[in-house]
Scaffold this motif. Structure first.
Motif, PDB file in Angstrom:
ATOM      1  N   GLY A  10     -35.346  -5.706  11.735  1.00 14.64           N
ATOM      2  CA  GLY A  10     -34.879  -4.941  12.888  1.00 14.64           C
ATOM      3  C   GLY A  10     -33.380  -4.753  12.955  1.00 14.64           C
ATOM      4  N   ARG A  11     -32.663  -5.184  11.920  1.00 18.65           N
ATOM      5  CA  ARG A  11     -31.202  -5.027  11.906  1.00 18.65           C
ATOM      6  C   ARG A  11     -30.825  -3.625  11.427  1.00 18.65           C
ATOM      7  N   VAL A  12     -29.620  -3.184  11.798  1.00 16.46           N
ATOM      8  CA  VAL A  12     -29.116  -1.840  11.489  1.00 16.46           C
ATOM      9  C   VAL A  12     -27.954  -1.956  10.507  1.00 16.46           C
ATOM     10  N   ALA A  13     -27.925  -1.061   9.515  1.00 14.11           N
ATOM     11  CA  ALA A  13     -26.844  -1.049   8.525  1.00 14.11           C
ATOM     12  C   ALA A  13     -25.614  -0.352   9.086  1.00 14.11           C
ATOM     13  N   VAL A  14     -24.447  -0.998   8.927  1.00 12.03           N
ATOM     14  CA  VAL A  14     -23.163  -0.384   9.232  1.00 12.03           C
ATOM     15  C   VAL A  14     -22.285  -0.521   7.992  1.00 12.03           C
ATOM     16  N   VAL A  15     -21.334   0.404   7.842  1.00 14.92           N
ATOM     17  CA  VAL A  15     -20.491   0.423   6.641  1.00 14.92           C
ATOM     18  C   VAL A  15     -19.015   0.446   7.023  1.00 14.92           C
ATOM     19  N   ARG A  16     -18.221  -0.162   6.167  1.00 18.06           N
ATOM     20  CA  ARG A  16     -16.763  -0.161   6.352  1.00 18.06           C
ATOM     21  C   ARG A  16     -16.203   0.957   5.490  1.00 18.06           C
TER      22      ARG A  16
ATOM     23  N   PRO B 144     -37.284  -1.085   3.188  1.00 17.59           N
ATOM     24  CA  PRO B 144     -37.895  -2.373   2.875  1.00 17.59           C
ATOM     25  C   PRO B 144     -36.913  -3.317   2.165  1.00 17.59           C
ATOM     26  N   ASP B 145     -35.797  -2.781   1.726  1.00 19.98           N
ATOM     27  CA  ASP B 145     -34.809  -3.537   0.958  1.00 19.98           C
ATOM     28  C   ASP B 145     -33.738  -4.084   1.889  1.00 19.98           C
ATOM     29  N   ALA B 146     -33.444  -5.356   1.773  1.00 22.77           N
ATOM     30  CA  ALA B 146     -32.425  -5.959   2.622  1.00 22.77           C
ATOM     31  C   ALA B 146     -31.095  -6.148   1.903  1.00 22.77           C
ATOM     32  N   ASP B 147     -31.029  -5.842   0.617  1.00 24.88           N
ATOM     33  CA  ASP B 147     -29.789  -6.014  -0.134  1.00 24.88           C
ATOM     34  C   ASP B 147     -28.936  -4.757  -0.031  1.00 24.88           C
ATOM     35  N   LEU B 148     -27.742  -4.894   0.539  1.00 22.72           N
ATOM     36  CA  LEU B 148     -26.817  -3.781   0.680  1.00 22.72           C
ATOM     37  C   LEU B 148     -25.759  -3.892  -0.414  1.00 22.72           C
ATOM     38  N   GLU B 149     -25.702  -2.890  -1.275  1.00 21.55           N
ATOM     39  CA  GLU B 149     -24.746  -2.881  -2.381  1.00 21.55           C
ATOM     40  C   GLU B 149     -24.125  -1.495  -2.495  1.00 21.55           C
ATOM     41  N   PRO B 150     -23.014  -1.249  -1.756  1.00 24.49           N
ATOM     42  CA  PRO B 150     -22.378   0.069  -1.784  1.00 24.49           C
ATOM     43  C   PRO B 150     -22.006   0.514  -3.194  1.00 24.49           C
TER      44      PRO B 150
ATOM     45  N   TRP C  55     -25.744  -5.771   7.650  1.00 22.20           N
ATOM     46  CA  TRP C  55     -26.794  -5.620   8.644  1.00 22.20           C
ATOM     47  C   TRP C  55     -26.317  -6.289   9.937  1.00 22.20           C
ATOM     48  N   VAL C  56     -26.536  -5.611  11.065  1.00 18.05           N
ATOM     49  CA  VAL C  56     -26.176  -6.193  12.358  1.00 18.05           C
ATOM     50  C   VAL C  56     -27.313  -5.962  13.359  1.00 18.05           C
TER      51      VAL C  56
ATOM     52  N   GLY D 249     -20.301   5.237  19.024  1.00 19.96           N
ATOM     53  CA  GLY D 249     -20.875   4.182  19.854  1.00 19.96           C
ATOM     54  C   GLY D 249     -21.640   4.733  21.041  1.00 19.96           C
ATOM     55  N   ARG D 250     -21.100   5.769  21.684  1.00 17.70           N
ATOM     56  CA  ARG D 250     -21.795   6.380  22.828  1.00 17.70           C
ATOM     57  C   ARG D 250     -23.119   6.994  22.397  1.00 17.70           C
ATOM     58  N   PHE D 251     -23.115   7.717  21.252  1.00 20.21           N
ATOM     59  CA  PHE D 251     -24.354   8.325  20.772  1.00 20.21           C
ATOM     60  C   PHE D 251     -25.374   7.232  20.450  1.00 20.21           C
ATOM     61  N   PHE D 252     -24.933   6.172  19.796  1.00 20.19           N
ATOM     62  CA  PHE D 252     -25.854   5.086  19.442  1.00 20.19           C
ATOM     63  C   PHE D 252     -26.466   4.478  20.706  1.00 20.19           C
ATOM     64  N   THR D 253     -25.638   4.217  21.704  1.00 16.07           N
ATOM     65  CA  THR D 253     -26.124   3.586  22.934  1.00 16.07           C
ATOM     66  C   THR D 253     -27.095   4.479  23.694  1.00 16.07           C
ATOM     67  N   THR D 254     -26.772   5.763  23.811  1.00  9.50           N
ATOM     68  CA  THR D 254     -27.592   6.652  24.646  1.00  9.50           C
ATOM     69  C   THR D 254     -28.791   7.253  23.921  1.00  9.50           C
ATOM     70  N   HIS D 255     -28.675   7.508  22.599  1.00  9.19           N
ATOM     71  CA  HIS D 255     -29.744   8.213  21.884  1.00  9.19           C
ATOM     72  C   HIS D 255     -30.514   7.364  20.882  1.00  9.19           C
ATOM     73  N   VAL D 256     -29.907   6.284  20.400  1.00  9.67           N
ATOM     74  CA  VAL D 256     -30.561   5.501  19.358  1.00  9.67           C
ATOM     75  C   VAL D 256     -31.207   4.234  19.914  1.00  9.67           C
ATOM     76  N   LEU D 257     -30.481   3.473  20.706  1.00  6.84           N
ATOM     77  CA  LEU D 257     -31.051   2.225  21.232  1.00  6.84           C
ATOM     78  C   LEU D 257     -32.382   2.431  21.958  1.00  6.84           C
ATOM     79  N   PRO D 258     -32.529   3.458  22.793  1.00 10.52           N
ATOM     80  CA  PRO D 258     -33.832   3.653  23.442  1.00 10.52           C
ATOM     81  C   PRO D 258     -34.961   3.896  22.438  1.00 10.52           C
ATOM     82  N   VAL D 259     -34.661   4.591  21.351  1.00 11.07           N
ATOM     83  CA  VAL D 259     -35.665   4.847  20.318  1.00 11.07           C
ATOM     84  C   VAL D 259     -36.030   3.544  19.601  1.00 11.07           C
ATOM     85  N   LEU D 260     -35.023   2.726  19.308  1.00  5.20           N
ATOM     86  CA  LEU D 260     -35.290   1.449  18.643  1.00  5.20           C
ATOM     87  C   LEU D 260     -36.085   0.518  19.540  1.00  5.20           C
ATOM     88  N   ASP D 261     -35.838   0.580  20.843  1.00  2.00           N
ATOM     89  CA  ASP D 261     -36.581  -0.254  21.783  1.00  2.00           C
ATOM     90  C   ASP D 261     -38.054   0.145  21.838  1.00  2.00           C
TER      91      ASP D 261
END
Length: 136
Positions: free
Chosen positions: A16-22, A90-96, A106-107, A122-134
């Motif tokens: 259930g974690r989400v990938a973020v990139v630097r 299905p893969d949990a290994d992140l290798e840019p 993963w966070v 951040g605003r888009f994630f909070t308003t449009h993505v989090l409800p879908v993930l929930d």
């Protein structure tokens, strides 16, 4: 003003974690980037996720929508429209693969918005993505 189109994704792992990139060793983002000429947004999203996270085995769940933000591109004011898709991996290994995006992690979904460097992301994630993930 430059106008550009970008595409990317919210990628969720089996825990259930989400990938973020630097990006460019300075900012944190969801994996995304410019749509190349002749490329569709879904194709661009998959390519960018592969380059920035090393993930290729992605299950498309749904389109999450688009939003527009202002920024600077090539030294000029830029209006960027970003389209995001929800994917499961299905893969949990992140290798840019992209040296300009040297780190991916993963966070927990509830921490994503505070990690993202651009407030519009951040605003888009909070308003449009989090409800879908929930719902999932």
């Amino acid at each position: 003003m430059l106008c550009s189109q970008a595409a990317g994704g919210v990628v969720v792992d089996p825990h259930g974690r989400v990938a973020v990139v630097r990006q460019r060793a300075r900012t944190w983002s969801l994996p995304k980037g410019h749509v190349d000429p002749g490329e569709g947004v879904l194709e661009a999203a998959r390519r960018e996720i592969h380059e920035e996270c090393g993930l290729a085995d992605l299950e498309l769940v749904r389109e999450l929508g688009s939003y527009t933000r202002l920024g600077v591109g090539r030294g000029l004011a830029e209006r960027k429209t970003i389209t995001l898709f929800l994917f499961r991996s299905p893969d949990a290994d992140l290798e840019p693969l992209d040296p300009a995006n040297p780190e991916a992690r993963w966070v927990a979904p509830e921490s994503v918005a505070e990690i993202l460097s651009n407030p519009a992301d951040g605003r888009f994630f909070t308003t449009h993505v989090l409800p879908v993930l929930d719902e999932a």
